[in-house]
Design an enzyme around this catalytic site. Structure first.
Site, PDB file in Angstrom:
ATOM      1  N   ARG A   1     -35.284  47.222 -91.763  1.00 11.67           N
ATOM      2  CA  ARG A   1     -35.664  48.556 -91.291  1.00 11.67           C
ATOM      3  C   ARG A   1     -35.078  49.625 -92.205  1.00 11.67           C
ATOM      4  NH1 ARG A   1     -35.199  47.347 -84.763  1.00 11.67           N
ATOM      5  NH2 ARG A   1     -36.740  45.656 -84.791  1.00 11.67           N
TER       6      ARG A   1
ATOM      7  N   LYS B   1     -39.835  33.649 -86.290  1.00 10.36           N
ATOM      8  CA  LYS B   1     -39.025  34.676 -86.945  1.00 10.36           C
ATOM      9  C   LYS B   1     -38.038  35.264 -85.962  1.00 10.36           C
ATOM     10  CE  LYS B   1     -39.619  39.237 -88.888  1.00 10.36           C
ATOM     11  NZ  LYS B   1     -40.531  40.345 -89.053  1.00 10.36           N
TER      12      LYS B   1
ATOM     13  N   LYS C   1     -42.115  35.813 -82.552  1.00 13.26           N
ATOM     14  CA  LYS C   1     -41.245  36.806 -83.191  1.00 13.26           C
ATOM     15  C   LYS C   1     -40.327  37.393 -82.123  1.00 13.26           C
ATOM     16  CE  LYS C   1     -41.163  41.113 -85.771  1.00 13.26           C
ATOM     17  NZ  LYS C   1     -41.934  42.067 -86.583  1.00 13.26           N
TER      18      LYS C   1
ATOM     19  N   TYR D   1     -35.977  36.082 -98.878  1.00 15.13           N
ATOM     20  CA  TYR D   1     -35.618  36.987 -99.970  1.00 15.13           C
ATOM     21  C   TYR D   1     -34.910  36.236-101.092  1.00 15.13           C
ATOM     22  CZ  TYR D   1     -36.921  40.288 -96.385  1.00 15.13           C
ATOM     23  OH  TYR D   1     -37.644  40.957 -95.429  1.00 15.13           O
TER      24      TYR D   1
ATOM     25  N   LYS E   1     -37.555  47.065 -79.328  1.00 16.46           N
ATOM     26  CA  LYS E   1     -38.918  46.542 -79.342  1.00 16.46           C
ATOM     27  C   LYS E   1     -39.096  45.442 -78.293  1.00 16.46           C
ATOM     28  CE  LYS E   1     -39.776  47.803 -84.165  1.00 16.46           C
ATOM     29  NZ  LYS E   1     -40.440  47.451 -85.436  1.00 16.46           N
TER      30      LYS E   1
HETATM   31  C1  PBG Z   1     -42.323  44.868 -88.510  1.00 16.98           C
HETATM   32  C2  PBG Z   1     -41.602  43.837 -89.288  1.00 16.98           C
HETATM   33  C3  PBG Z   1     -40.221  43.648 -89.225  1.00 16.98           C
HETATM   34  C4  PBG Z   1     -39.928  42.639 -90.122  1.00 16.98           C
HETATM   35  C5  PBG Z   1     -41.117  42.225 -90.730  1.00 16.98           C
HETATM   36  N1  PBG Z   1     -42.159  42.975 -90.174  1.00 16.98           N
HETATM   37  C6  PBG Z   1     -39.171  44.385 -88.493  1.00 16.98           C
HETATM   38  C7  PBG Z   1     -39.343  44.700 -87.082  1.00 16.98           C
HETATM   39  O1  PBG Z   1     -40.041  44.032 -86.328  1.00 16.98           O
HETATM   40  O2  PBG Z   1     -38.721  45.696 -86.691  1.00 16.98           O
HETATM   41  C8  PBG Z   1     -38.538  42.139 -90.367  1.00 16.98           C
HETATM   42  C9  PBG Z   1     -38.310  41.344 -91.571  1.00 16.98           C
HETATM   43  C10 PBG Z   1     -36.894  41.179 -91.944  1.00 16.98           C
HETATM   44  O3  PBG Z   1     -35.962  41.552 -91.206  1.00 16.98           O
HETATM   45  O4  PBG Z   1     -36.672  40.637 -93.040  1.00 16.98           O
HETATM   46  N2  PBG Z   1     -43.579  44.634 -88.081  1.00 16.98           N
END
Ligand code: PBG
Length: 341
Positions: free
Chosen positions: A212, A259, A202, A324, A228
């Site tokens: 968010r 991801k 990720k 989505y 992050k």
């Molecule tokens: C957080 C999380 C995120 C997403 C899924 N779980 C955002 C982040 O890490 O700030 C993002 C999913 C998306 O953008 O569709 N644990």
């Protein structure tokens, strides 16, 4: 005039008409590949649209159940649930995550009893619950996320989700050692059949912005540029991503995930070749939003770019795609079948 020899090999023979093209098509996206991410909110109010994600809504538990039924009916096998926690229930430690009455647990129970055939994935990370929006508990001086303290909470959270009926818990936090800790906690709780879908690679991506907004974790932090980078991967690093992902496999993950998806097709391919576990890819909120935005301006064809984006993710090596677009695509595929292709 010299005679130009006729080409013996003519690749265009395989592209002559739709039937031939269909016969030689190497990759297909089917409804069974898709997992729909869904946002659930408190109360029984009407669905709330997410501004930066056209067509995506935050749903009450009752509406969530109805949506899950519809998805199941269209052949989608799995959903990933994301709770929207009211600001009043957030604190720096994200304690709501371990509350036995918390929204996601109620949602899991409701969906599991109404649509038992649907595979339920729940997100394991603290960002929906922390007032600062980070995925874990902060260190004493507040400068970073405390890895080991966070992992302890995530393991407890996973057990609660498993008991409520989650089929797979999906740690999305990128803490070190969390997969092993979650596996051990699940097994100690007798939940040996609950699986782990690890957000294995990720990246610290700007494509999460609309998500968010959807769950309110950006607003909690007062910025959409919540940093992050001490836990999520550097988008520049391929070797590091692979090593981190394989660590999740060695710790007991049942499935791995990359991801975002579209901008990271090389990582999907690398991981496909390095592991024989099922591989998921998450086409994230920003990937969805950008296609919609361009289509709204009339600059791109939404349906064709949507389908091409998913095909590319599958071709790169993903077995499963969180998107989505899941419902729209499943609907389109069902209509195609009725129309005889
Ligand atoms: C957080 C999380 C995120 C997403 C899924 N779980 C955002 C982040 O890490 O700030 C993002 C999913 C998306 O953008 O569709 N644990």
């Amino acid at each position: 005039m010299q005679n130009v020899p006729l080409p013996v090999v003519r690749p265009r023979r395989l592209r002559r008409n739709a039937a031939i093209r269909d016969l030689v098509q190497e990759t297909r996206v089917v409804a069974a590949d898709l997992i729909a991410p869904l946002f659930v909110k408190e109360g029984d109010g009407p669905p709330e649209p997410v501004g930066s994600m056209p067509g995506v809504q935050r749903l009450s538990v009752a509406d969530l159940v109805a949506e899950c039924r519809a998805l199941h009916g269209l052949g989608v096998r799995g959903v990933a649930l994301f709770p929207v926690t009211p600001a009043s229930a957030k604190d720096p430690a994200g304690t709501e995550a371990l509350s036995p009455g918390c929204l996601v647990l109620r949602a899991v129970r409701a969906v599991k009893s109404a649509v038992p055939g649907l595979v339920l994935f729940t997100d394991i990370a603290l960002d929906p619950y922390t007032s600062h929006g980070h995925d874990g508990i902060l260190t004493a001086d507040g400068s970073d996320v405390d890895n080991d303290a966070t992992v302890g909470v995530l393991a407890k959270m996973a057990v609660l989700h498993a008991r409520a009926g989650a089929d797979f818990v999906a740690p999305s936090d990128m803490m070190d050692g969390r997969v092993a800790a979650i596996r051990a906690a699940l097994d100690a709780a007798g939940r040996t059949q609950t699986g782990i879908l690890a957000y294995a690679a990720k990246f610290a991506s700007a494509y999460y912005g609309p998500f968010r907004e959807a769950v309110g974790s950006a607003r909690a932090a007062g910025t959409t540029a919540l940093d992050k980078r001490t836990y999520q991967l550097n988008p520049a690093n391929r070797r590091e991503a692979l090593a981190d992902a394989l660590l999740d496999e060695s710790e007991g993950a049942d499935m791995l995930m990359v991801k975002p998806a579209g901008p990271y097709l090389d990582i999907i391919r690398d991981l496909r070749e390095a592991s024989s576990l099922p591989l998921a890819a998450y086409q994230v909120s920003g990937e969805y939003a950008q296609l919609h935005a361009a289509a709204e301006k009339g600059w791109l064809d939404l349906v064709r770019t949507r389908d091409e984006s998913l095909l590319a993710i599958k071709r790169a090596g993903a077995d499963l795609i969180l998107t989505y677009f899941a419902k729209d695509v499943a609907k389109a595929l069902a209509e195609e079948t009725v129309a005889g292709g």
